[in-house]
Design a protein around this motif. Structure first.
Motif, short mmCIF file in Angstrom:
data_model
loop_
_atom_site.label_atom_id
_atom_site.label_comp_id
_atom_site.label_asym_id
_atom_site.label_seq_id
_atom_site.Cartn_x
_atom_site.Cartn_y
_atom_site.Cartn_z
N LYS A 184 0.84 -1.19 0.00
CA LYS A 184 0.00 0.00 0.00
C LYS A 184 0.88 1.24 0.00
CE LYS A 184 -3.70 -2.38 2.51
NZ LYS A 184 -4.49 -2.43 3.76
N SER A 185 0.29 2.39 -0.27
CA SER A 185 1.06 3.63 -0.41
C SER A 185 1.92 3.92 0.81
CB SER A 185 0.10 4.80 -0.66
OG SER A 185 0.81 6.01 -0.72
N GLU A 186 1.34 3.79 2.00
CA GLU A 186 2.08 4.08 3.23
C GLU A 186 3.23 3.09 3.42
OE1 GLU A 186 1.02 3.39 7.79
OE2 GLU A 186 -0.24 4.90 6.84
N GLU A 187 2.96 1.82 3.19
CA GLU A 187 4.00 0.79 3.32
C GLU A 187 5.10 1.01 2.29
OE1 GLU A 187 1.31 -3.02 4.76
OE2 GLU A 187 1.48 -2.57 2.62
N ARG A 188 4.70 1.38 1.09
CA ARG A 188 5.67 1.62 0.03
C ARG A 188 6.61 2.76 0.39
NH1 ARG A 188 2.40 2.76 -4.64
NH2 ARG A 188 2.35 4.91 -3.88
N GLY A 189 6.06 3.85 0.93
CA GLY A 189 6.89 4.98 1.32
C GLY A 189 7.90 4.61 2.39
N LEU A 190 7.44 3.90 3.41
CA LEU A 190 8.34 3.47 4.48
C LEU A 190 9.42 2.53 3.96
CD1 LEU A 190 5.64 2.86 7.23
CD2 LEU A 190 7.44 4.58 7.31
N TYR A 191 9.02 1.62 3.07
CA TYR A 191 9.99 0.65 2.56
C TYR A 191 11.00 1.32 1.63
CZ TYR A 191 11.84 -3.87 1.17
OH TYR A 191 12.67 -4.94 0.97
N LEU A 192 10.57 2.32 0.88
CA LEU A 192 11.50 3.06 0.03
C LEU A 192 12.57 3.76 0.86
CD1 LEU A 192 9.20 4.57 -2.77
CD2 LEU A 192 11.22 3.11 -3.11
N ILE A 193 12.16 4.35 1.98
CA ILE A 193 13.15 5.00 2.86
C ILE A 193 14.12 3.95 3.39
CG2 ILE A 193 13.47 6.22 5.04
CD1 ILE A 193 10.86 7.67 4.47
N HIS A 194 13.60 2.81 3.82
CA HIS A 194 14.45 1.72 4.29
C HIS A 194 15.44 1.29 3.21
CE1 HIS A 194 15.67 -2.15 5.92
NE2 HIS A 194 15.17 -2.75 4.84
#
Length: 455
Positions: free
Chosen positions: A19-29
């Protein structure tokens, strides 16, 4: 947090299910992990991270997808530089941005964001008030790229009760075409308003400037303006300090990663919220412990001392208010990720994602700046933005003292910001200096100075 593994191969279908929120967090990781691998020379693992980022990032997606696209490009460019021949071959046919394209991007930044408009109002009003009663005024522009600033000044000086002064503007820029265009525009405006005017173009780099070429004459009241330019001089102090850098500091990237991955926020907004990040968020003092971030900068100090020798009535400095001059890759990545997230958030709030102007601005301006901060080292790394505190120390050491910016100028700038149909733009008065902010994050600083022994 999901882990990276070489066994995942080149296909990651599960990434598309985020999902969008998960994707953003994972991109930062992924960005933090990739940067750590790049910094430690683990290029195979860095490649795996970049492959996953490419599945999620997009230059025309949401804010985090766009940011990740440009940061991953910068990290990839840094990797390529470990093979100089390969890097040169890949870039050998790259067309350098034309003067017209650079002018277009400058114009887009000026029009889309209020930051420079607010700065120009503050600078011009400070000059007008400092030059009250002066009959011959000489303004020196250390980054002569935007004629609109001085067109507004010419109009302001023409309205003086005592009549306009004889005005001379010296513009410094590396490209003659830019100066020719500026000189033509300003001369037209001065002629229209019947103001005695002269434009003095100085073609060249600021770092090689001979102050004799400024042709300051006896009896002139001098004002100096530097807009987003002084930070590039810090590049010329990098190499001597780098050789003295302690080994422990050179190898501190892993520590930065460990601190970064301890973040436990649930949303991207919280992750990038400066005052809620536990133990790894950028702070005004985060670069102060690094020898390379020290205010001791011989090139800048020498340059400021030379400017002081011109005995200016006023010096006005506009700079990005960010910590992008850290000594390690991880330090710079963390700091710039926060800063550019704010700029991309500005665009997300005010401009359509499909806007071609937005894509040009992000790629040709922000993308190039990010690449310079992340991919380059030594004298090649020009985008060395630092916080206002550092500039205050340098200017004080060079014999300048702070002059509070005009209350009327601040009122004009505040009205301008309020005129934008967005409540995110703000302004803070910090001991007579001004911070132009997005939300509560300072983005640009404006400060005025005079020689300490002048009245």
């Amino acid at each position: 947090m999901m882990s990276l593994s070489p066994s995942l191969g080149s296909s990651y279908p599960w990434l598309k299910e985020l999902k969008s929120e998960e994707r953003g967090l994972y991109l930062i990781h992924l960005l933090l992990t990739c940067a750590n691998h790049v910094a430690t020379g683990s290029l195979e693992n860095a490649n795996i991270a970049l492959e996953q980022i490419s599945e999620l990032a997009s230059p025309d997606g949401d804010t985090m997808q766009r940011i990740a696209a440009y940061f991953s490009e910068a990290l990839a460019d840094r990797i390529l530089k470990t093979w100089p021949g390969l890097h040169k071959a890949i870039n050998s046919t790259r067309v350098v941005d034309l003067v017209s394209e650079q002018a277009l991007v400058r114009r887009l930044f000026f029009e889309v964001f209020p930051f420079l408009k607010a700065a120009f109002l503050l600078v011009n009003q400070a000059i007008i008030e400092a030059m009250e009663g002066e009959k011959v005024v000489h303004v020196i522009d250390l980054n002569a790229a935007e004629p609109m600033q001085w067109i507004a000044l010419i109009r302001g000086l023409s309205a003086r009760p005592e009549g306009p002064p004889h005005l001379r503007i010296t513009g410094i820029h590396v490209r003659k075409e830019v100066l020719d265009q500026m000189g033509h525009r300003l001369s037209e405006e001065a002629e229209k308003l019947d103001i005695p005017f002269q434009f003095n173009p100085v073609v060249g780099d600021l770092e090689d400037l001979d102050v004799e070429r400024l042709h300051v004459k006896t009896g002139e009241a001098v004002a100096i303006s530097s807009v987003l330019r002084l930070h590039s001089l810090l590049a010329y102090d990098d190499e001597p300090l780098r050789k003295k850098l302690p080994l422990a500091l050179k190898n501190s990237n892993g520590i930065h990663l460990q601190r970064a991955l301890q973040m436990s926020q649930n949303t991207l907004g919280e992750l990038l919220e400066k005052d809620k990040v536990n133990g790894c968020s950028p702070s005004p003092d985060s670069a102060s412990s690094s020898p390379l971030s020290s205010p001791v900068s011989p090139k800048v100090d020498t340059f400021l001392t030379a400017l002081r020798g011109l005995l200016p009535k006023l010096v006005v400095i506009t700079e990005q208010d960010s910590n992008h001059n850290g000594s390690t890759l991880m330090e710079r990545l963390l700091e710039s990720l926060h800063s550019y997230a704010a700029l991309f958030d500005c665009l997300e709030s005010t401009v359509s994602r499909a806007s071609p102007e937005r894509l040009k601005l992000e790629k040709m301006l922000f993308g190039n700046e990010i690449k310079n901060i992340i991919s380059c080292e030594g004298a090649e790394r020009k985008e060395r933005h630092e916080k206002l505190e550092k500039w205050i120390q340098r200017l004080d050491s060079a014999g300048f003292c702070n002059v509070p910016l005009s209350y009327y100028g601040m009122l004009q700038a505040k009205t301008l910001l309020q005129g934008y149909n967005c409540d995110g733009y703000k302004m803070k008065d910090e001991n007579g200096c001004v911070m132009v902010c997005w939300q509560d994050r300072p983005m640009f600083s404006v400060s005025a100075w005079r020689c300490r022994n002048s009245l």
